[in-house]
Design a protein around this motif. Structure first.
Motif, PDB file in Angstrom:
ATOM      1  N   GLY A   1       0.822  -1.202   0.000  1.00 11.89           N
ATOM      2  CA  GLY A   1       0.000   0.000   0.000  1.00 11.89           C
ATOM      3  C   GLY A   1       0.855   1.250   0.000  1.00 11.89           C
ATOM      4  N   THR A   2       0.271   2.341   0.477  1.00  8.47           N
ATOM      5  CA  THR A   2       0.928   3.647   0.453  1.00  8.47           C
ATOM      6  C   THR A   2       1.148   4.145   1.874  1.00  8.47           C
ATOM      7  N   VAL A   3       2.337   4.639   2.153  1.00 14.69           N
ATOM      8  CA  VAL A   3       2.664   5.162   3.482  1.00 14.69           C
ATOM      9  C   VAL A   3       1.982   6.518   3.666  1.00 14.69           C
ATOM     10  N   VAL A   4       1.154   6.623   4.707  1.00 14.98           N
ATOM     11  CA  VAL A   4       0.449   7.882   4.977  1.00 14.98           C
ATOM     12  C   VAL A   4       1.012   8.605   6.190  1.00 14.98           C
ATOM     13  N   ALA A   5       1.829   7.923   6.991  1.00 16.77           N
ATOM     14  CA  ALA A   5       2.503   8.552   8.129  1.00 16.77           C
ATOM     15  C   ALA A   5       3.713   7.705   8.478  1.00 16.77           C
ATOM     16  N   ALA A   6       4.753   8.347   8.997  1.00 17.96           N
ATOM     17  CA  ALA A   6       5.989   7.621   9.288  1.00 17.96           C
ATOM     18  C   ALA A   6       6.648   8.189  10.531  1.00 17.96           C
ATOM     19  N   GLY A   7       7.445   7.345  11.205  1.00 13.88           N
ATOM     20  CA  GLY A   7       8.177   7.755  12.385  1.00 13.88           C
ATOM     21  C   GLY A   7       9.326   8.696  12.053  1.00 13.88           C
ATOM     22  N   SER A   8       9.945   9.209  13.092  1.00  5.81           N
ATOM     23  CA  SER A   8      10.961  10.258  12.936  1.00  5.81           C
ATOM     24  C   SER A   8      12.170   9.825  12.126  1.00  5.81           C
ATOM     25  N   SER A   9      12.517   8.539  12.144  1.00  4.72           N
ATOM     26  CA  SER A   9      13.685   8.059  11.400  1.00  4.72           C
ATOM     27  C   SER A   9      13.315   7.520  10.023  1.00  4.72           C
ATOM     28  N   ALA A  10      12.054   7.649   9.648  1.00  4.26           N
ATOM     29  CA  ALA A  10      11.597   7.120   8.350  1.00  4.26           C
ATOM     30  C   ALA A  10      10.742   8.140   7.607  1.00  4.26           C
ATOM     31  N   SER A  11      10.977   9.419   7.873  1.00  5.69           N
ATOM     32  CA  SER A  11      10.122  10.459   7.291  1.00  5.69           C
ATOM     33  C   SER A  11      10.181  10.476   5.764  1.00  5.69           C
ATOM     34  N   ASP A  12      11.297  10.000   5.180  1.00  3.58           N
ATOM     35  CA  ASP A  12      11.416   9.988   3.722  1.00  3.58           C
ATOM     36  C   ASP A  12      10.549   8.908   3.073  1.00  3.58           C
ATOM     37  N   TRP A  13       9.876   8.091   3.879  1.00  3.77           N
ATOM     38  CA  TRP A  13       8.985   7.065   3.346  1.00  3.77           C
ATOM     39  C   TRP A  13       7.565   7.583   3.112  1.00  3.77           C
ATOM     40  N   GLU A  14       7.225   8.737   3.644  1.00  5.58           N
ATOM     41  CA  GLU A  14       5.851   9.230   3.507  1.00  5.58           C
ATOM     42  C   GLU A  14       5.490   9.404   2.034  1.00  5.58           C
ATOM     43  N   GLY A  15       4.351   8.861   1.660  1.00  3.95           N
ATOM     44  CA  GLY A  15       3.883   8.928   0.282  1.00  3.95           C
ATOM     45  C   GLY A  15       4.403   7.819  -0.609  1.00  3.95           C
ATOM     46  N   ALA A  16       5.315   6.977  -0.091  1.00  3.75           N
ATOM     47  CA  ALA A  16       5.903   5.918  -0.907  1.00  3.75           C
ATOM     48  C   ALA A  16       4.948   4.742  -1.074  1.00  3.75           C
ATOM     49  N   ARG A  17       4.995   4.129  -2.245  1.00  2.00           N
ATOM     50  CA  ARG A  17       4.325   2.848  -2.467  1.00  2.00           C
ATOM     51  C   ARG A  17       5.256   1.771  -1.931  1.00  2.00           C
ATOM     52  N   VAL A  18       4.724   0.872  -1.080  1.00  2.00           N
ATOM     53  CA  VAL A  18       5.603  -0.076  -0.404  1.00  2.00           C
ATOM     54  C   VAL A  18       5.056  -1.499  -0.428  1.00  2.00           C
ATOM     55  N   MET A  19       6.002  -2.436  -0.420  1.00  2.00           N
ATOM     56  CA  MET A  19       5.729  -3.827  -0.084  1.00  2.00           C
ATOM     57  C   MET A  19       6.080  -3.951   1.391  1.00  2.00           C
ATOM     58  N   CYS A  20       5.091  -4.223   2.210  1.00  5.10           N
ATOM     59  CA  CYS A  20       5.270  -4.176   3.662  1.00  5.10           C
ATOM     60  C   CYS A  20       6.205  -5.279   4.145  1.00  5.10           C
ATOM     61  N   GLY A  21       6.985  -4.951   5.156  1.00  2.00           N
ATOM     62  CA  GLY A  21       7.880  -5.923   5.759  1.00  2.00           C
ATOM     63  C   GLY A  21       7.177  -6.757   6.803  1.00  2.00           C
ATOM     64  N   LEU A  22       7.670  -7.985   7.000  1.00  6.08           N
ATOM     65  CA  LEU A  22       7.134  -8.850   8.057  1.00  6.08           C
ATOM     66  C   LEU A  22       7.832  -8.629   9.393  1.00  6.08           C
ATOM     67  N   PRO A  23       9.176  -8.695   9.443  1.00  4.48           N
ATOM     68  CA  PRO A  23       9.854  -8.488  10.734  1.00  4.48           C
ATOM     69  C   PRO A  23       9.569  -7.097  11.292  1.00  4.48           C
ATOM     70  N   PHE A  24       9.282  -7.045  12.586  1.00  3.69           N
ATOM     71  CA  PHE A  24       8.898  -5.782  13.225  1.00  3.69           C
ATOM     72  C   PHE A  24       9.767  -5.544  14.449  1.00  3.69           C
ATOM     73  N   HIS A  25      10.459  -4.420  14.434  1.00  2.00           N
ATOM     74  CA  HIS A  25      11.314  -3.983  15.543  1.00  2.00           C
ATOM     75  C   HIS A  25      12.413  -4.989  15.905  1.00  2.00           C
TER      76      HIS A  25
END
Length: 369
Positions: free
Chosen positions: A75-99
């Motif tokens: 889907g599309t990134v509509v909000a991102a954390g402070s270290s990933a701000s350059d991802w906002e608006g990007a079309r993405v294949m979501c990752g499985l591993p989390f943190h």
């Protein structure tokens, strides 16, 4: 900064009890103001169903319930954390591993291909925590992949697990163009992708399956030899040896969790060759004659690292790979999807379109695979 039109609530398909039917419930949308530094809030376009989803619903992973199903999303990134701000608006294949912990050898060691194995991770999306059968979902930028314009959301969702997994499996086989790769379970959701990856890498491919539909897909993907596993081990081995000059496949990838699959994979592999085990049956059984006496090396493999995932989408954008999908419109169609999955007639992957508008927009970008 959060997009102002993010709603407070959404619909989601949840596992509410092990071995119980899915439920479609109204739940809270993840709060954009509470995102961690690498968290991405994604407006889901497409989510896919995988065999692992049935394992989750059966309690194999001891998942805390309720949990939103599906670990394959795009889907599309509509909000991102402070270290990933350059991802906002990007079309993405979501990752499985989390943190991931960011401190262990798998996270920081010299083997980039081990990044997904962090043992101190908080969980996997759609497995231990909420997944992608919902209007919105959170994933981790460190394991997610930005999509080239050429790749559609309909393809990207199945690629998020199935594609990543079989891509790394073929990479782990370590073969060069012109060598022989056997794939046991070649006509399934992972198999049809694996055949294409291998052929476009210049490998000669032997596809082995035990279903009429699986064999039909195997042949349509352009294998050099398609073999019906129902003939029995001796007949399968004989055909593989005939085409490989009496040696056997240089390496084999096992995608089938049928009880005899791992043993068959070893039997069709040449002496001193490698077998990459991807399928996850309760027990992987190999007779010692196929394993010890022939010096077959069996190694496991699961999804892939961030850089391997990036390499996969670049490869697809350049080479073109067909992801066979059975498309269902809307979360309400989950029971129709499951009926197809359980019918035995599924070819490729079953996906749910969560947001048609995103799919319509991406056509302007030239998405063609």
């Amino acid at each position: 900064m959060a997009t102002p039109d993010i709603p407070k609530q959404m619909r989601a398909i949840q596992v509410v009890g092990f071995k119980e039917p899915y439920q479609i419930n109204t739940v809270d949308v993840p709060d954009p103001s509470k995102l961690g530094p690498y968290d991405l809030l994604v407006k889901v376009a497409v989510a896919s169903y995988c065999h692992t989803d049935s394992m989750i619903r059966n309690g194999v992973f001891g998942t805390a319930l309720p949990v939103i199903a599906s670990h394959e999303g795009a889907g599309t990134v509509v909000a991102a954390g402070s270290s990933a701000s350059d991802w906002e608006g990007a079309r993405v294949m979501c990752g499985l591993p989390f943190h991931p912990c960011g401190q262990c050898q798998d996270c920081n060691g010299p083997h980039e291909s081990w990044r997904q194995y962090c043992a101190n991770i908080q969980g996997h999306c759609g497995v231990h925590r909420n997944g992608f059968f919902a209007d919105y979902a959170i994933c981790d930028a460190r394991s997610s992949t930005k999509l080239p314009n050429e790749i559609s959301f309909l393809s990207a969702a199945p690629l998020a697990c199935a594609g990543r997994t079989v891509w790394r499996g073929i990479e782990q086989a370590g073969l060069a163009a012109g060598q022989w790769l056997a794939i046991v379970g070649s006509g399934g959701g992972l198999g049809h992708l694996g055949v294409q990856f291998a052929k476009k890498k210049g490998l000669k491919v032997i596809g082995i399956d035990a279903r009429d539909g699986g064999l039909a897909i195997t042949k349509s993907m352009g294998v050099d030899l398609a073999v019906d596993a129902r003939q029995g081990k001796d007949a399968v081995v004989r055909q593989v040896q005939q085409v490989t000059g009496d040696t056997g496949a240089d390496a084999t990838v096992t995608l089938s969790d049928a009880p005899p699959a791992a043993a068959l994979a070893c039997a069709v592999t040449k002496m001193h060759g490698d077998v990459v085990q991807i399928a996850q049956p309760d027990d992987v059984v190999v007779p010692f004659q196929e394993f010890v006496f022939r010096d077959i090396r069996v190694k496991g493999s699961v999804i892939c690292s961030p850089k391997e995932s990036e390499a996969m989408v670049r490869f697809i954008a350049e080479q073109g790979v067909e992801v066979k999908t059975n498309v269902f419109e809307g979360l309400d169609k989950i029971e129709d999807l499951l009926e197809l999955v359980h019918s035995g007639g599924l070819q490729g992957k079953a996906v749910i379109v969560v947001d048609q508008e995103q799919i319509d927009k991406e056509k302007e970008l030239g998405a063609k695979y």
